[in-house]
Design a protein around this motif. Structure first.
Motif, PDB file in Angstrom:
ATOM      1  N   ALA A   1       0.621  -1.280  -0.062  1.00  0.00           N
ATOM      2  CA  ALA A   1      -0.192   0.236  -0.083  1.00  0.00           C
ATOM      3  C   ALA A   1       0.855   1.201  -0.238  1.00  0.00           C
ATOM      4  O   ALA A   1       2.235   1.096   0.143  1.00  0.00           O
ATOM      5  CB  ALA A   1      -0.890  -0.065   1.049  1.00  0.00           C
ATOM      6  N   GLN A   2       0.215   2.312   0.082  1.00  0.00           N
ATOM      7  CA  GLN A   2       0.759   3.721  -0.202  1.00  0.00           C
ATOM      8  C   GLN A   2       1.929   3.889   1.198  1.00  0.00           C
ATOM      9  O   GLN A   2       1.630   3.833   2.041  1.00  0.00           O
ATOM     10  CB  GLN A   2      -0.276   4.689   0.002  1.00  0.00           C
ATOM     11  N   THR A   3       2.961   4.466   0.559  1.00  0.00           N
ATOM     12  CA  THR A   3       4.153   4.598   1.720  1.00  0.00           C
ATOM     13  C   THR A   3       4.314   6.266   1.733  1.00  0.00           C
ATOM     14  O   THR A   3       3.613   6.951   1.151  1.00  0.00           O
ATOM     15  CB  THR A   3       5.600   3.920   1.180  1.00  0.00           C
ATOM     16  N   VAL A   4       5.089   6.266   2.825  1.00  0.00           N
ATOM     17  CA  VAL A   4       5.454   7.921   2.818  1.00  0.00           C
ATOM     18  C   VAL A   4       6.413   7.914   1.541  1.00  0.00           C
ATOM     19  O   VAL A   4       6.882   7.196   0.994  1.00  0.00           O
ATOM     20  CB  VAL A   4       6.330   8.055   4.232  1.00  0.00           C
ATOM     21  N   PRO A   5       6.667   9.443   1.132  1.00  0.00           N
ATOM     22  CA  PRO A   5       7.350   9.741  -0.069  1.00  0.00           C
ATOM     23  C   PRO A   5       8.598   9.120   0.198  1.00  0.00           C
ATOM     24  O   PRO A   5       9.444   9.104   1.133  1.00  0.00           O
ATOM     25  CB  PRO A   5       7.241  11.393   0.301  1.00  0.00           C
ATOM     26  N   GLY A   6       9.180   8.867  -1.172  1.00  0.00           N
ATOM     27  CA  GLY A   6      10.382   8.378  -1.372  1.00  0.00           C
ATOM     28  C   GLY A   6      10.414   7.298  -2.327  1.00  0.00           C
ATOM     29  O   GLY A   6       9.763   6.600  -2.925  1.00  0.00           O
TER      30      GLY A   6
ATOM     31  N   ARG B   1      11.557   2.698   4.392  1.00  0.00           N
ATOM     32  CA  ARG B   1      10.378   3.456   3.925  1.00  0.00           C
ATOM     33  C   ARG B   1       9.012   2.752   4.271  1.00  0.00           C
ATOM     34  O   ARG B   1       9.108   1.618   3.633  1.00  0.00           O
ATOM     35  CB  ARG B   1      10.547   3.858   2.404  1.00  0.00           C
ATOM     36  N   ASN B   2       8.337   3.291   4.993  1.00  0.00           N
ATOM     37  CA  ASN B   2       7.239   2.489   5.416  1.00  0.00           C
ATOM     38  C   ASN B   2       5.962   2.954   5.020  1.00  0.00           C
ATOM     39  O   ASN B   2       5.756   4.054   4.487  1.00  0.00           O
ATOM     40  CB  ASN B   2       7.119   2.611   7.049  1.00  0.00           C
ATOM     41  N   LEU B   3       4.788   2.403   5.476  1.00  0.00           N
ATOM     42  CA  LEU B   3       3.349   2.786   4.888  1.00  0.00           C
ATOM     43  C   LEU B   3       2.976   3.940   5.510  1.00  0.00           C
ATOM     44  O   LEU B   3       3.630   4.309   6.842  1.00  0.00           O
ATOM     45  CB  LEU B   3       2.372   1.573   5.423  1.00  0.00           C
ATOM     46  N   SER B   4       2.364   4.747   4.917  1.00  0.00           N
ATOM     47  CA  SER B   4       1.843   6.044   5.662  1.00  0.00           C
ATOM     48  C   SER B   4       0.628   5.709   6.121  1.00  0.00           C
ATOM     49  O   SER B   4      -0.097   4.601   6.055  1.00  0.00           O
ATOM     50  CB  SER B   4       1.386   7.071   4.328  1.00  0.00           C
TER      51      SER B   4
END
Length: 223
Positions: free
Chosen positions: A78-83, A99-102
């Motif tokens: 699913a959608q992550t934090v920007p990067g 880099r993890n999920l938002s």
């Protein structure tokens, strides 16, 4: 002798007639434009309605395949934090280095799980990449998941692509009748297997094709 500043009568009559004619032309043109705008709005509304019906029909078809089994969902996390990728020096065992999920991604994954449950889709097995964003997506959808290194990202090391893709193809080929698998992985892995470039949270439903090829049955948008 008084001199009038007004134009002669004949000129005034022509000016009045011209103004009236111009107003008539303007009104007629305005009506034509209004009619055109209404026609375009109706056409767009009909197009949107047909697209929505087609989309609903396609989703229903794909969900039926999932209920029937013999298929797998290749799901991009699913959608992550920007990067892009992960920070330098990240470690698989440490989520705070990745880099993890938002918050939106976690919510979307949970909604996807609810959609599957409401649709009557039951997963025989849930496998996930060892990356935290994939594991968190899988558990938000299904409650529990099993790590499988074949689903790990090879974004930074394409040297493992052939071996990992072969393992996943073998598992898809071994799906039994009535089984439905959920495989949570990364864009590069899904693209290598299917040629599809999925959005975050998008599901690509697949089955074994002839000659060990992974055949795409359909796609489902994320939560």
């Amino acid at each position: 002798m008084t001199t009038s500043n007004q134009p002669p009568m004949i000129v005034r009559m022509l000016m009045t007639a011209s103004t009236r004619l111009g107003l008539h032309v303007y009104r007629a043109a305005s009506k034509r434009w209004l009619a055109l705008v209404v026609m375009l709005a109706c056409a767009l509304n009909m197009t949107a309605s047909v697209a929505a019906e087609n989309s609903a029909s396609e989703e229903a078809r794909v969900l039926q395949h999932l209920r029937d089994g013999g298929v797998a969902i290749l799901l991009r996390h699913a959608q992550t934090v920007p990067g892009i990728g992960d920070p330098p020096g990240f470690r698989l065992g440490a989520c705070d280095t990745q880099r993890n999920l938002s918050a939106q991604g976690r919510a979307a994954a949970a909604r996807f799980g609810e959609r599957m449950s409401v649709a009557g889709v039951r997963f025989s097995q849930v496998l996930t990449s060892q990356w935290c964003r994939c594991r968190d997506t899988a558990t938000a959808i299904a409650g529990a998941a099993e790590d499988w290194s074949a689903l790990n990202s090879f974004f930074d090391d394409r040297g493992t692509e052939a071996r990992q893709s072969a393992e996943v193809r073998k598992r898809i080929a071994a799906i039994k009748r009535g089984e439905t698998l959920l495989l949570v992985t990364h864009q590069v892995n899904i693209t290598a297997l299917t040629g599809v470039v999925p959005a975050m949270g998008e599901a690509v439903v697949v089955r074994a094709g002839k000659g060990g090829v992974v055949e795409v049955v359909g796609r489902l948008a994320g939560g």
